[in-house]
Scaffold this active site. Structure first.
Site, short mmCIF file in Angstrom:
data_model
loop_
_atom_site.label_atom_id
_atom_site.label_comp_id
_atom_site.label_asym_id
_atom_site.label_seq_id
_atom_site.Cartn_x
_atom_site.Cartn_y
_atom_site.Cartn_z
N CYS A 40 10.13 -1.73 -9.90
CA CYS A 40 9.52 -0.72 -10.74
C CYS A 40 8.77 -1.42 -11.85
O CYS A 40 8.85 -2.63 -12.01
CB CYS A 40 10.61 0.16 -11.36
SG CYS A 40 11.74 0.80 -10.12
N ARG A 86 3.50 -1.26 -9.20
CA ARG A 86 4.88 -1.67 -8.93
C ARG A 86 5.71 -0.52 -8.36
O ARG A 86 6.90 -0.69 -8.10
CB ARG A 86 5.53 -2.18 -10.23
CG ARG A 86 4.78 -3.36 -10.83
CD ARG A 86 5.37 -3.76 -12.17
NE ARG A 86 6.62 -4.44 -12.00
CZ ARG A 86 6.76 -5.77 -11.93
NH1 ARG A 86 5.70 -6.54 -12.03
NH2 ARG A 86 7.93 -6.32 -11.78
N TRP A 102 9.73 2.62 -7.84
CA TRP A 102 9.78 2.49 -6.38
C TRP A 102 11.25 2.62 -6.04
O TRP A 102 12.07 1.79 -6.45
CB TRP A 102 9.22 1.14 -5.93
CG TRP A 102 9.12 1.03 -4.44
CD1 TRP A 102 8.11 1.48 -3.65
CD2 TRP A 102 10.08 0.43 -3.55
NE1 TRP A 102 8.38 1.20 -2.33
CE2 TRP A 102 9.58 0.56 -2.24
CE3 TRP A 102 11.31 -0.20 -3.73
CZ2 TRP A 102 10.26 0.08 -1.11
CZ3 TRP A 102 12.00 -0.68 -2.61
CH2 TRP A 102 11.46 -0.53 -1.32
N ASN A 158 14.05 -2.03 -14.20
CA ASN A 158 13.48 -2.60 -12.98
C ASN A 158 14.52 -3.55 -12.42
O ASN A 158 15.04 -4.39 -13.15
CB ASN A 158 12.20 -3.38 -13.35
CG ASN A 158 11.70 -4.26 -12.20
OD1 ASN A 158 11.80 -3.88 -11.04
ND2 ASN A 158 11.18 -5.41 -12.55
N GLY A 159 14.84 -3.41 -11.12
CA GLY A 159 15.82 -4.33 -10.53
C GLY A 159 16.83 -3.57 -9.69
O GLY A 159 16.63 -2.40 -9.36
N GLU A 178 -2.22 -9.75 11.26
CA GLU A 178 -2.68 -9.18 10.00
C GLU A 178 -3.37 -7.83 10.23
O GLU A 178 -3.13 -6.86 9.52
CB GLU A 178 -3.63 -10.18 9.31
CG GLU A 178 -4.42 -9.66 8.13
CD GLU A 178 -3.58 -9.22 6.94
OE1 GLU A 178 -2.36 -9.49 6.93
OE2 GLU A 178 -4.15 -8.56 6.05
N LYS A 196 -2.34 -4.05 8.81
CA LYS A 196 -3.22 -3.11 8.09
C LYS A 196 -3.12 -1.71 8.70
O LYS A 196 -3.04 -0.72 8.00
CB LYS A 196 -4.69 -3.56 8.15
CG LYS A 196 -5.05 -4.90 7.58
CD LYS A 196 -4.90 -5.06 6.10
CE LYS A 196 -3.55 -5.56 5.71
NZ LYS A 196 -3.49 -6.37 4.50
N GLU A 222 0.22 -0.07 7.99
CA GLU A 222 0.43 0.20 6.57
C GLU A 222 -0.34 1.42 6.09
O GLU A 222 0.19 2.23 5.33
CB GLU A 222 -0.01 -1.06 5.80
CG GLU A 222 0.17 -0.99 4.32
CD GLU A 222 -0.16 -2.32 3.65
OE1 GLU A 222 -0.76 -3.20 4.31
OE2 GLU A 222 0.17 -2.47 2.47
N HIS A 245 5.57 -11.82 29.06
CA HIS A 245 7.00 -12.17 29.04
C HIS A 245 7.86 -10.98 28.62
O HIS A 245 8.99 -11.15 28.20
CB HIS A 245 7.23 -13.36 28.11
CG HIS A 245 6.56 -14.60 28.62
ND1 HIS A 245 7.07 -15.34 29.66
CD2 HIS A 245 5.38 -15.17 28.29
CE1 HIS A 245 6.24 -16.34 29.92
NE2 HIS A 245 5.21 -16.26 29.10
N LYS A 278 2.47 -1.89 -4.54
CA LYS A 278 1.56 -3.03 -4.46
C LYS A 278 2.33 -4.34 -4.57
O LYS A 278 2.03 -5.31 -3.91
CB LYS A 278 0.51 -2.92 -5.57
CG LYS A 278 -0.50 -4.06 -5.61
CD LYS A 278 -1.45 -3.98 -4.46
CE LYS A 278 -2.43 -5.14 -4.43
NZ LYS A 278 -2.94 -5.36 -3.05
#
Ligand code: M6R
Length: 611
Positions: free
Chosen positions: A2, A27, A75, A101-102, A484, A488, A491, A507, A606
């Site tokens: 956060c 955050r 968050w 935060n934590g 990557e 994207k 996400e 395989h 982010k």
């Protein structure tokens, strides 16, 4: 994970705090809230959802001029996303407020102890447990109550606490979570924040709390105490903010703007860093000497998400150009491994934000083992930049969209120059270094060509947007690039997409292929051209629709794939740039067609500042 903020001073605390929270929304944007002292009472306002929801809620409050304020963007870790779990949290009497935060790992135990004493809780959060303990210990001295509480806490935290009877005092404390405190020269105001870039003001004198230090913050003065409760002198840094109000500059989304910025951000990443006449690479504030670089025996790269993908590409560069064994580890795994460091291991930590908790923790492990450390970072004054021996900045400017785009291409650009630098220090010839740089210099214009043809990608997105499962496949540099691109799509479009090494599909995973399971094939690795063509045939034979990203000239692809997006050709090492940008556009357009929240996708932040 956060953002916390606090202000006491001569300006309007609410206004300053809301500007700060806007800067901290990266955050977390599950909820936000503020609490302040007004005429001897605690006033709090909080709301689930983005900061705009809090702003609406604040309009309902009669206008107040607070003595001081604390604020939060969340968050969610403990407790679902709702108004009750939003911070600040208050004690039972509504006199003490906290933002945090934590993660407090023993919160269930601490909660149960208080429950037995009759304390009831109004949220599911670990944070509320802290404020109730502070309240239990409070006998008129807020800092003493905080100092008694923090030894009980297991886990990591940065907190800011206020009490209605102390309208000029914020108490802050931190363990492993960043917490910056700043004061002005005139000593008229004090700020605290998870990120000093959120102060929104230049010319402040800033210190960072750590190791359970506790600070008493008043207008323009800060006193810091260690765990022994002794007053200590902290190192103070002058903080010149480069704050620019975020702007989409006419683009519909930050993400689109940031994709478009890439020709110029890559140029900034390489500009002035390679001297063609002398064939030498030079980075600012780079403290690894030629002798250090000659002695390196292995390179271990750390990162998460997209930054880890940059690291995987770079590991190939270090092995191929500089001939040094190199690996990239996902930082959340690396922090619990026991790697065999040699006396000359270089550890490179890559992070756009410089605040990713796992990357910082893995870096600390490497430092403790005596390794030399190097950061690759976009955000000045971030934790990573303070904790590495040297740091190379991306200079890409703020990346606002949660989905990382321009940071990645700048990371690859910087890392390719770093590999070139190390290779030159270890005897690479100047002519081949110049030849590589000549190709690197062309990358911005190659990317511009992809941008100029993005309307084609929009049409392709329309065709493919209704599919719910995708394979992305490639080989060598294109394998990492396709991972990557798949990230994207997942996400921002909430679509199942897996990046796979093309040779590995048979395989097992090829069993999934069917006409409703398209394959996006990244074909730009020329070394493995014939192999990827065979892999395309294999998936075509099983009915998969195929969209290929291929370099101009690889005409065979058109005979196999249903659709081809043509890319400007380049050398294999640099092919990730254009293919990545094509993948970014594909994800962007599919997300837009599917009506997703492009800049702030669900469940994300982010910067991932908890483990
Ligand atoms: O700030 P960092 O580069 O350390 O962030 C690492 C990841 O959280 C980040 O790259 C994430 O994967 C992105 N949202 C991907 O687009």
């Amino acid at each position: 994970m956060c953002g916390i903020f606090g202000y006491v001073g001569t300006q309007d605390p609410l206004k300053i705090c809301m500007t700060g929270l806007e800067q901290l929304e990266y955050r977390g944007y599950d909820s936000s809230g503020i609490a302040g002292v007004f005429e001897g009472t605690m006033v709090s306002c909080k709301k689930a959802g983005k900061l705009s929801n809090l702003k609406q809620e604040l309009r309902k409050l009669p206008s107040k001029s607070f003595d001081l304020i604390i604020g939060h963007t969340r968050w969610a870790t403990h407790g679902i996303v709702n108004d009750q779990n939003a911070h600040p949290h208050l004690d039972l009497r509504g006199e003490i407020a906290i933002v945090h935060n934590g993660i407090i790992e023993n919160c269930h135990f601490l909660r149960e102890q208080l429950r037995k004493e009759g304390v009831s809780f109004s949220s599911q959060t670990d944070t509320e447990v802290i404020v109730q303990w502070i309240s239990k210990f409070y006998t008129g001295d807020l800092i003493a109550a905080v100092q008694k509480t923090i030894p009980l806490l297991k886990g990591i935290y940065a907190i800011a606490v206020i009490h209605k009877d102390h309208p000029h005092q914020i108490i802050a404390a931190a363990r492993e979570c960043p917490l910056a405190i700043g004061t002005d020269d005139q000593k008229t105001e004090s700020y605290l924040s998870s990120d000093p870039n959120a102060f929104g003001k230049s010319g402040l004198n800033v210190l960072f709390l750590r190791d359970d230090e506790v600070a008493k913050i008043e207008k323009g003065t800060i006193e810091v105490f260690n765990t022994g409760q002794d007053l200590i002198i902290k190192k103070v840094e002058r903080f010149e903010s480069e704050y620019l109000a975020p702007s989409k500059e006419g683009f519909e989304h930050y993400l689109l703007k940031e994709i478009y910025e890439q020709p110029s951000t890559i140029l900034k990443a390489i500009w002035g860093r390679f001297h063609e006449e002398t064939a030498q690479v030079e980075f600012e504030n780079f403290h690894l000497t030629k002798e250090n670089l000659q002695k390196i025996q292995q390179i271990r790269i750390l990162g998460c998400g997209t930054s880890a993908h940059a690291g995987l590409i770079a590991a190939n560069y270090f092995e191929e150009m500089a001939k040094i064994p190199a690996s990239c580890e996902i930082a959340s795994e690396a922090r619990y491994q026991t790697p065999l460091f040699t006396p000359h291991t270089l550890v490179i930590a890559i992070s756009q934000s410089g605040e990713t908790a796992d990357t910082i923790a893995a870096l600390r492990e490497a430092k403790a083992a005596g390794c030399k450390t190097l950061g690759i970072c976009n955000v000045k004054h971030s934790t990573l930049t303070r904790e590495t021996d040297s740091c190379i900045y991306l200079k890409a400017g703020p990346e606002i969209s949660v989905c990382s785009t321009k940071a990645l291409t700048s990371q690859i650009a910087v890392l390719s120059l770093l590999a070139l630098h190390i290779a030159l220090c270890r005897g690479k010839d100047a002519a081949s270094a110049r030849a590589f740089f000549q190709e690197l210099k062309k990358v911005p214009s190659h990317i511009q060509k992809v941008i100029d043809s993005s309307a084609e990608l929009e049409k392709l997105a329309l065709k493919y947007a209704s599919f719910n499962d995708f394979f992305f496949m490639g080989r060598r540099h294109m394998y990492i690039t396709c991972m990557e691109a798949a990230l994207k799509l997942k996400e921002i479009s909430y679509v199942n997409a897996n990046g796979y090494p093309a040779g590995e599909l048979k395989h097992g995973a090829i069993a999934l292929i069917n006409p409703r399971f398209p394959v996006v094939a990244f074909c730009a690795n020329l070394q493995t051209k014939d192999k990827i063509l065979s892999n395309l045939m294999e998936v075509k034979a099983r009915g998969a629709p195929i969209l290929a990203f291929a370099p101009e000239g690889m005409d065979e692809v058109a005979n196999i794939a249903d659709d081809v997006f043509w890319l400007p050709p380049t050398i294999d090492e640099l092919a990730p740039f254009t293919s990545t940008v094509a993948g970014q556009f594909l994800a962007y357009f599919i997300a837009k067609i599917r009506g997703c929240d492009i800049d702030q996708p669900r469940n994300l932040a982010k910067s991932v500042t908890v483990e």
